[in-house]
Scaffold this active site. Structure first.
Site, PDB file in Angstrom:
ATOM      1  N   PHE A  23      29.845  46.748  10.317  1.00  0.00           N
ATOM      2  CA  PHE A  23      29.320  45.768   9.364  1.00  0.00           C
ATOM      3  C   PHE A  23      29.383  44.379   9.956  1.00  0.00           C
ATOM      4  O   PHE A  23      30.402  43.992  10.547  1.00  0.00           O
ATOM      5  CB  PHE A  23      30.146  45.769   8.074  1.00  0.00           C
ATOM      6  CG  PHE A  23      30.143  47.055   7.310  1.00  0.00           C
ATOM      7  CD1 PHE A  23      29.230  47.278   6.294  1.00  0.00           C
ATOM      8  CD2 PHE A  23      31.072  48.049   7.595  1.00  0.00           C
ATOM      9  CE1 PHE A  23      29.236  48.466   5.578  1.00  0.00           C
ATOM     10  CE2 PHE A  23      31.088  49.234   6.882  1.00  0.00           C
ATOM     11  CZ  PHE A  23      30.162  49.445   5.872  1.00  0.00           C
ATOM     12  N   ASP A  24      28.310  43.619   9.777  1.00  0.00           N
ATOM     13  CA  ASP A  24      28.416  42.181   9.966  1.00  0.00           C
ATOM     14  C   ASP A  24      29.264  41.653   8.807  1.00  0.00           C
ATOM     15  O   ASP A  24      29.235  42.223   7.716  1.00  0.00           O
ATOM     16  CB  ASP A  24      27.024  41.555   9.943  1.00  0.00           C
ATOM     17  CG  ASP A  24      27.078  40.046   9.918  1.00  0.00           C
ATOM     18  OD1 ASP A  24      27.741  39.470  10.793  1.00  0.00           O
ATOM     19  OD2 ASP A  24      26.466  39.453   9.013  1.00  0.00           O
ATOM     20  N   LYS A  25      30.032  40.588   9.024  1.00  0.00           N
ATOM     21  CA  LYS A  25      30.883  40.082   7.938  1.00  0.00           C
ATOM     22  C   LYS A  25      30.112  39.188   6.979  1.00  0.00           C
ATOM     23  O   LYS A  25      29.947  39.505   5.805  1.00  0.00           O
ATOM     24  CB  LYS A  25      32.081  39.304   8.496  1.00  0.00           C
ATOM     25  CG  LYS A  25      32.992  38.742   7.388  1.00  0.00           C
ATOM     26  CD  LYS A  25      34.075  37.836   7.931  1.00  0.00           C
ATOM     27  CE  LYS A  25      33.559  36.451   8.245  1.00  0.00           C
ATOM     28  NZ  LYS A  25      33.260  35.632   7.029  1.00  0.00           N
ATOM     29  N   THR A  26      29.598  38.070   7.505  1.00  0.00           N
ATOM     30  CA  THR A  26      29.030  37.037   6.648  1.00  0.00           C
ATOM     31  C   THR A  26      27.721  37.507   6.019  1.00  0.00           C
ATOM     32  O   THR A  26      26.763  37.835   6.715  1.00  0.00           O
ATOM     33  CB  THR A  26      28.782  35.747   7.448  1.00  0.00           C
ATOM     34  OG1 THR A  26      30.002  35.371   8.082  1.00  0.00           O
ATOM     35  CG2 THR A  26      28.309  34.629   6.541  1.00  0.00           C
TER      36      THR A  26
END
Length: 730
Positions: free
Chosen positions: A419-422
């Site tokens: 997953f990308d965080k932001t």
């Protein structure tokens, strides 16, 4: 090499899809042909070896009308062959089904009469012949076209078997064969059409006209005439006609048709709508064509033409997705390529079995026709495309775009998800998370002072403090601040009620007071920072008021979604972020991420995905489809969040979650696993039936009748089994 996308009239049967693919692939200069039953043809062609006009002519010669060619605005004229085929459907799209039923009635009457001794055999024979004529009508037309092109497809083989039975004076079996084959054809078309209609329903979502507001007057215009910048009015309980931004009015909007969200989303006017693009809008300001307005009147500035709306893009991409074959489909196509010639060789050999066996030519010929029917791979050919079509249709109804059979199959075999965080695991924007007064200072005073100063700033963190503080203060009056100064790398300074207020980091207050920050404040700031929060000190006239902190907080559904994924057997959940490792660790502990990876540049994310693939095999990457595009491209399956309105996200991802929610991730993984299960079941049914029928027909244990029933029954069974995906729920 150039890519060409052509929209044809609907192709009713998957076997006709294969036929058209085969014809185009054989043409010089054409490669990588994919055709869907909804009539989308995608191919690559060499400009040095053929031309677009020659490709179009080849398709028209087969008998298909071309509606649109990508890159040309005008429609291409339909050809006489297609017009003739259309006239044959004089009883509507179910003409073939009606003919099959009539065929069955005459066959049944003939069968009954054949058991009545008082009636001459000629009457039963006539009834069988009439039944065969109705049953073989469309089969004869299709087979005739194939023979004229020098091809011997399944329709010809079935017709040949029926004629062979008739020559042997087995009129009842010939009629039964053509009745069941035509019935199977018709029911296959009917069943597959159900899946296609789920997709076609998308096309009917957008209203044909819109209310255009110009100089205070409202005019009804076709949506195709709307231009970017036009203002349209949407009345209560009516469909929204264009993608755009709300500039006036508030109302809940049902977006289920685009995003799959079950609850309406409240819309309100965007304060700075003049300079906004649709990608930059928050969900409460943005609307989509085809969604349904609630109880209020909305005024909307059009930001996309009708042909470029999210709904139009979704329809186009779903249709294109049907042309993309799954790994299993490629495998079965290769199998058929060698299997069909082997069957024909076997049938020819069996026709001459009378030369070595003690039987007549008629007996050998009859056995060969039975084997031909039993070994025909109709069920095998339809088993995977039917499941892929139904899976894509079901996902589209949920607000998930799956771009073909490959991602649909691959998703079910994931070992890890990155997953990308932001903006993916978090909200994507900072929010006020902590307000800690110091000493005898009241929390209300700390908040009022901070909000007053930050209201003058245009920094993203300032907006978070103002929004969060205003909500917490409710109706408490906020003083007015003046003379804001930005202090580089330290914070800000302003005047409030004749006092000097500073908001910033430790360095700012050490410079301002000439002393170290008090240990209590320092420790509390360190504790907040260890949890990933950005902490700031607030001081007034060299007096410490306290600490405020902001953070990009986790989505409310993130924790539950990750827990569900873990329960589904996905043990490795990786977070990729450019934030400091401490921030990554804090969010990972909160959400249940197994592998937080912080301080990553975009190229580092790509390397991380490559390493995960080598270690684990299938890995998905979930991001926003823009700055995560390289990592998504390297992953087994790229999944874009919040793709509605974003052309980049729609183009980049293998799978696009139209709503900006993680909730649909467990649904689509579960759908993929169910689709793989159904494909495996279908392959077992189709190959199992062939494995049973062929030996039995070779040794003469069953005749043409039972072989036809088994053959057509298995074909229909795999289609109906695939359609169960339309009802899939988590």
């Amino acid at each position: 090499m150039k890519t060409l996308r052509i929209q044809l009239n609907e192709i009713k049967h998957a076997r006709k899809v294969r036929r058209l693919e085969h014809i185009l692939t054989k043409r010089k200069g054409i490669s990588e042909v994919s055709v869907s039953t909804s009539g989308i043809v995608q191919l690559k062609w060499d400009v040095d070896q053929t031309s677009q006009d020659e490709i179009i002519k080849s398709i028209q010669e087969v008998g298909y009308a071309i509606q649109k060619v990508k890159g040309t605005p005008e429609d291409v004229k339909t050809d006489d062959d297609h017009q003739m085929s259309s006239r044959l459907l004089f009883l509507g799209e179910n003409t073939e089904l009606y003919f099959a039923v009539i065929s069955g009635i005459f066959w049944l009457l003939g069968l009954i009469i054949s058991f009545i001794p008082q009636i001459a055999d000629l009457v039963a024979t006539i009834l069988f012949i009439v039944g065969a004529l109705f049953g073989g009508f469309f089969t004869f037309i299709t087979a005739g076209k194939d023979v004229l092109r020098g091809k011997f497809e399944i329709d010809f083989l079935m017709l040949f078997a029926a004629v062979g039975a008739a020559l042997l004076e087995k009129w009842g079996e010939a009629a039964l064969l053509l009745f069941l084959f035509s019935l199977g054809h018709a029911l296959e078309h009917y069943a597959m059409n159900r899946a296609r209609k789920s997709i076609a329903a998308l096309s009917k979502l957008a209203p044909p006209v819109a209310l255009l507001k110009h100089e205070g007057t409202l005019t009804e215009v076709p949506i195709e005439q709307l231009k970017i910048g036009d203002i349209i009015v949407v009345k209560p309980n009516s469909k929204i006609a264009a993608d755009g931004v709300v500039i006036e009015g508030t109302s809940p909007v049902d977006q289920a048709s685009i995003t799959g969200e079950s609850m309406p989303v409240d819309k309100r006017p965007c304060p700075d709508w003049q300079d906004k693009t649709i990608d930059a809008l928050l969900p409460e300001y943005r609307v989509f064509a085809g969604t349904i307005n609630g109880s209020g009147v909305l005024e909307i500035k059009v930001l996309k033409h009708a042909k470029d709306s999210t709904l139009s893009r979704l329809i186009t991409l779903v249709k294109e997705a049907e042309t993309q074959k799954s790994p299993t489909q490629h495998l079965t196509d290769k199998f058929e390529k060698y299997y069909v010639p082997l069957v024909l060789v076997l049938v020819i050999l069996l026709m001459f079995a009378f030369l070595v066996l003690d039987e007549t030519f008629q007996q050998s010929f009859y056995r060969a026709m039975s084997v031909l029917i039993a070994a025909s791979p109709c069920a095998l050919a339809i088993s995977t495309p039917s499941a892929v079509l139904a899976g894509i249709a079901r996902a589209a109804r949920q607000g998930v775009l799956i771009k073909g059979g490959r991602p649909l199959e691959d998703l079910g075999g994931l070992k890890a998800i990155a997953f990308d965080k932001t903006g993916t695991l978090t909200q994507g924007r900072p929010m006020l998370t902590s307000v800690i007064p110091f000493g005898a200072v009241q929390k209300t005073h700390l908040l009022k002072t901070a909000v007053a100063v930050e209201a003058l700033s245009d920094h993203p963190l300032a907006a978070a403090i103002v929004d969060g503080g205003t909500k917490e203060l409710n109706d408490v009056p906020i003083p007015k601040a003046i003379n804001l100064k930005a202090l580089t790398a330290r914070g800000v300074q302003a005047e409030v009620d004749g006092t000097t207020v500073h908001i910033g980091n430790r360095r700012l207050f050490e410079e301002w007071t000439g002393e170290k920050v008090p240990q209590e404040i320092n420790e509390k700031m360190a504790a907040l920072e260890s949890r990933g929060q950005t902490a700031m000190i607030v001081g007034q006239n060299k007096r410490y008021l306290g600490i405020i902190a902001v953070m990009d907080v986790a989505r409310k559904e993130a924790r539950a979604t990750l827990a569900t994924l873990k329960d589904m057997g996905i043990k490795r959940m990786v977070m990729l972020t450019g934030d400091h490792q401490k921030v990554a660790d804090a969010i990972a502990d909160d959400l249940g991420i197994t592998d937080p990876m912080g301080s990553l540049l975009p190229e580092d994310k790509v390397h991380a995905i490559e390493a995960l693939k080598k270690q684990l095999g299938n890995v998905a990457m979930v991001g926003d489809g823009v700055n995560d595009a390289p990592a998504m491209a390297k992953s087994t399956v790229g999944i874009a969040m919040g793709a509605a309105g974003s052309d980049v996200a729609l183009e980049t991802a293998d799978i696009a979650l139209m709503a900006d929610k993680l909730d649909n991730l467990p649904f689509v993984i579960g759908l993929s696993r169910k689709a793989k299960q159904i494909i495996q079941q279908n392959l077992t049914i189709s190959l199992g039936m062939v494995a049973i029928l062929v030996p039995l027909t070779i040794i003469g244990s069953i005749a043409i009748g039972p072989a036809v029933v088994g053959h057509e029954g298995s074909t229909l069974l795999v289609v109906l089994n695939a359609l169960r995906l339309l009802k899939y729920e988590v």
